[in-house]
Design a protein around this motif. Structure first.
Motif, PDB file in Angstrom:
ATOM      1  N   LEU A  15       0.873 -14.725  -2.309  1.00  0.00           N
ATOM      2  CA  LEU A  15       1.711 -15.869  -1.919  1.00  0.00           C
ATOM      3  C   LEU A  15       1.795 -15.998  -0.400  1.00  0.00           C
ATOM      4  N   ALA A  16       1.844 -14.854   0.302  1.00  0.00           N
ATOM      5  CA  ALA A  16       1.902 -14.895   1.763  1.00  0.00           C
ATOM      6  C   ALA A  16       0.631 -15.512   2.343  1.00  0.00           C
ATOM      7  N   PHE A  17      -0.515 -15.159   1.780  1.00  0.00           N
ATOM      8  CA  PHE A  17      -1.774 -15.747   2.248  1.00  0.00           C
ATOM      9  C   PHE A  17      -1.773 -17.271   2.064  1.00  0.00           C
ATOM     10  N   ILE A  18      -1.139 -17.732   1.005  1.00  0.00           N
ATOM     11  CA  ILE A  18      -1.163 -19.171   0.706  1.00  0.00           C
ATOM     12  C   ILE A  18      -0.159 -19.947   1.564  1.00  0.00           C
ATOM     13  N   TYR A  19       1.062 -19.402   1.743  1.00  0.00           N
ATOM     14  CA  TYR A  19       2.148 -20.207   2.293  1.00  0.00           C
ATOM     15  C   TYR A  19       2.698 -19.781   3.656  1.00  0.00           C
ATOM     16  N   SER A  66       4.387  -0.019 -10.797  1.00  0.00           N
ATOM     17  CA  SER A  66       4.758  -1.365 -11.250  1.00  0.00           C
ATOM     18  C   SER A  66       5.241  -2.218 -10.085  1.00  0.00           C
ATOM     19  N   LEU A  67       6.020  -1.613  -9.200  1.00  0.00           N
ATOM     20  CA  LEU A  67       6.496  -2.342  -8.020  1.00  0.00           C
ATOM     21  C   LEU A  67       5.331  -2.690  -7.088  1.00  0.00           C
ATOM     22  N   GLY A  68       4.315  -1.824  -7.049  1.00  0.00           N
ATOM     23  CA  GLY A  68       3.131  -2.117  -6.253  1.00  0.00           C
ATOM     24  C   GLY A  68       2.411  -3.360  -6.737  1.00  0.00           C
ATOM     25  N   VAL A  69       2.342  -3.531  -8.051  1.00  0.00           N
ATOM     26  CA  VAL A  69       1.717  -4.735  -8.619  1.00  0.00           C
ATOM     27  C   VAL A  69       2.490  -5.979  -8.185  1.00  0.00           C
ATOM     28  N   LEU A  70       3.827  -5.898  -8.196  1.00  0.00           N
ATOM     29  CA  LEU A  70       4.643  -7.013  -7.718  1.00  0.00           C
ATOM     30  C   LEU A  70       4.357  -7.299  -6.243  1.00  0.00           C
ATOM     31  N   ALA A  96       0.836  -1.213   0.000  1.00  0.00           N
ATOM     32  CA  ALA A  96       0.000   0.000   0.000  1.00  0.00           C
ATOM     33  C   ALA A  96       0.863   1.252   0.000  1.00  0.00           C
ATOM     34  N   GLY A  97       1.974   1.233   0.763  1.00  0.00           N
ATOM     35  CA  GLY A  97       2.879   2.372   0.798  1.00  0.00           C
ATOM     36  C   GLY A  97       3.545   2.635  -0.540  1.00  0.00           C
ATOM     37  N   VAL A  98       3.889   1.564  -1.248  1.00  0.00           N
ATOM     38  CA  VAL A  98       4.498   1.711  -2.572  1.00  0.00           C
ATOM     39  C   VAL A  98       3.532   2.379  -3.544  1.00  0.00           C
ATOM     40  N   VAL A 142       1.516  -6.926  -4.741  1.00  0.00           N
ATOM     41  CA  VAL A 142       0.240  -7.640  -4.667  1.00  0.00           C
ATOM     42  C   VAL A 142       0.465  -9.144  -4.849  1.00  0.00           C
ATOM     43  N   VAL A 143       1.354  -9.515  -5.770  1.00  0.00           N
ATOM     44  CA  VAL A 143       1.678 -10.933  -5.982  1.00  0.00           C
ATOM     45  C   VAL A 143       2.264 -11.536  -4.704  1.00  0.00           C
TER      46      VAL A 143
END
Length: 366
Positions: free
Chosen positions: A174-178, A163-167, A81-83, A169-170
């Motif tokens: 992944l954090a939610f999953i693993y 663009s870094l913000g989109v990364l 969110a900060g990015v 989000v990915v």
């Protein structure tokens, strides 16, 4: 699973560390776009550093109390969110707000990766795994320098941050999953009391304060050079490619992170490697600031400074030795917080001296 969780946390550290050190590349564009002066720029850098340091004291204690999943997922979200806010900012105050938001999430990044290394791989491997985190994040910062310089020739810094913000989000997905601990961490009835007690235990240990002070000075100097001042030093000597010096500084930090913790364990001493690293940094810094030298030699000594500065990682080893497994997150956060307080002070000292009419050499004398 241990390796995958650790890799995810380490990628997050690389991500936020690159965003933090990227300020040295985009500060010129920010200054021109928002009509800021040098004092504003150093205050922007310092705001992140000080906010990070304050939040840091609680981030590690929360990891010990709540575990990685309940702490790291919100951290990923705050940084992302900060990015986005950084990229959307059109005034000075919004930039400062973005820095604080990123710092709130980043306070659990480096310490979180160290904590995960300890709980998943055991305390015997804690210092070594923490060294690997520093190595990878430093290599990422070094590689990022020329890449960002190239990208900024083809896009605005606002587009780059989006663009870094989109990364980011990915990474959140992944954090939610693993993201998890090897064993579920039970929720205590009064978690904030536990956090307070953990911090109090750390504050009572004299070796923590000693390690924090020398680690803070060494890391703080490296942070000030790597985030703000290396391009200015290069410009003073007539070189316009200071990003190369910054890259070599972080590469030196990366190389040292593979070496110092392992050597310290091998010889059974935290003190000797710490002293040698500090001497390397002092000698390199004095030569870089006070001796007019050719470009290639200036770059070599930037690498030496970074290599010496990595001795600050031994402060975390001391913390692990003194605190033990149950307080590993709290001790790491305490040490990292003190280090960033020193970094915030050292980032701003040169600009304050310059504003008072001090010369280039006077700026860096402290």
């Amino acid at each position: 699973m241990a390796w995958w969780v650790w890799i995810l946390a380490t990628i997050f550290v690389i991500y936020l560390f690159n965003i933090q050190t990227m300020f040295s590349d985009v500060q010129g564009d920010i200054q021109n776009t928002l009509n800021l002066d040098v004092k504003h720029l150093t205050l922007i850098a310092g705001t992140y550093t000080w906010a990070f340091a304050i939040f840091q004291f609680f981030g590690g204690a929360f990891l010990d109390c709540f575990g990685s999943r309940r702490v790291m997922i919100p951290a990923f979200i705050f940084v992302t969110a900060g990015v986005f806010l950084y990229g959307l900012a059109d005034n000075y105050i919004t930039i400062l707000a973005a820095q604080v938001l990123m710092a709130l999430g980043a306070c659990c990044g480096f310490v979180g990766a160290g904590y995960i290394g300890g709980v998943w791989f055991g305390m015997a491997a804690y210092g070594t795994m923490f060294g690997y985190v520093q190595t990878l994040s430093s290599v990422g910062s070094a590689v990022q320098q020329p890449i960002i310089e190239s990208l900024l020739k083809h896009m605005t810094y606002q587009t780059l941050f989006f663009s870094l913000g989109v990364l980011g989000v990915v990474l959140v997905i992944l954090a939610f999953i693993y993201m998890r601990n090897p064993q579920p961490v039970p929720i205590t009835k009064n978690p904030f009391k536990v956090v307070g007690n953990n911090l109090l235990q750390i504050f009572k240990k004299p070796q923590m304060w000693i390690a924090a002070m020398w680690g803070g000075i060494i890391f703080g100097l490296n942070l000030a050079l790597g985030v703000v001042w290396t391009p200015d030093i290069f410009s003073h000597y007539g070189y316009d490619n200071g990003y190369i010096g910054t890259a070599l500084l972080w590469l030196g930090l990366a190389a040292g992170s593979c070496f110092w913790p392992q050597w310290s364990n091998k010889i059974g001493s935290r003190k000797i490697p710490s002293i040698i690293g500090a001497i390397m940094m002092i000698v390199g810094l004095v030569l870089v600031v006070y001796v007019n030298m050719p470009m290639w030699l200036l770059v070599v000594f930037m690498f030496v400074i970074g290599m010496g500065a990595t001795a600050h990682m031994l402060a975390f080893s001391v913390g692990g030795d003194v605190a033990g497994g149950p307080l590993v997150g709290t001790s790491s956060a305490f040490l990292n917080g003190i280090m960033f307080i020193f970094g915030g002070i050292l980032q701003n000292i040169p600009s304050s001296i310059e504003a008072g009419g001090g010369s280039f050499h006077a700026m860096f004398a402290p």
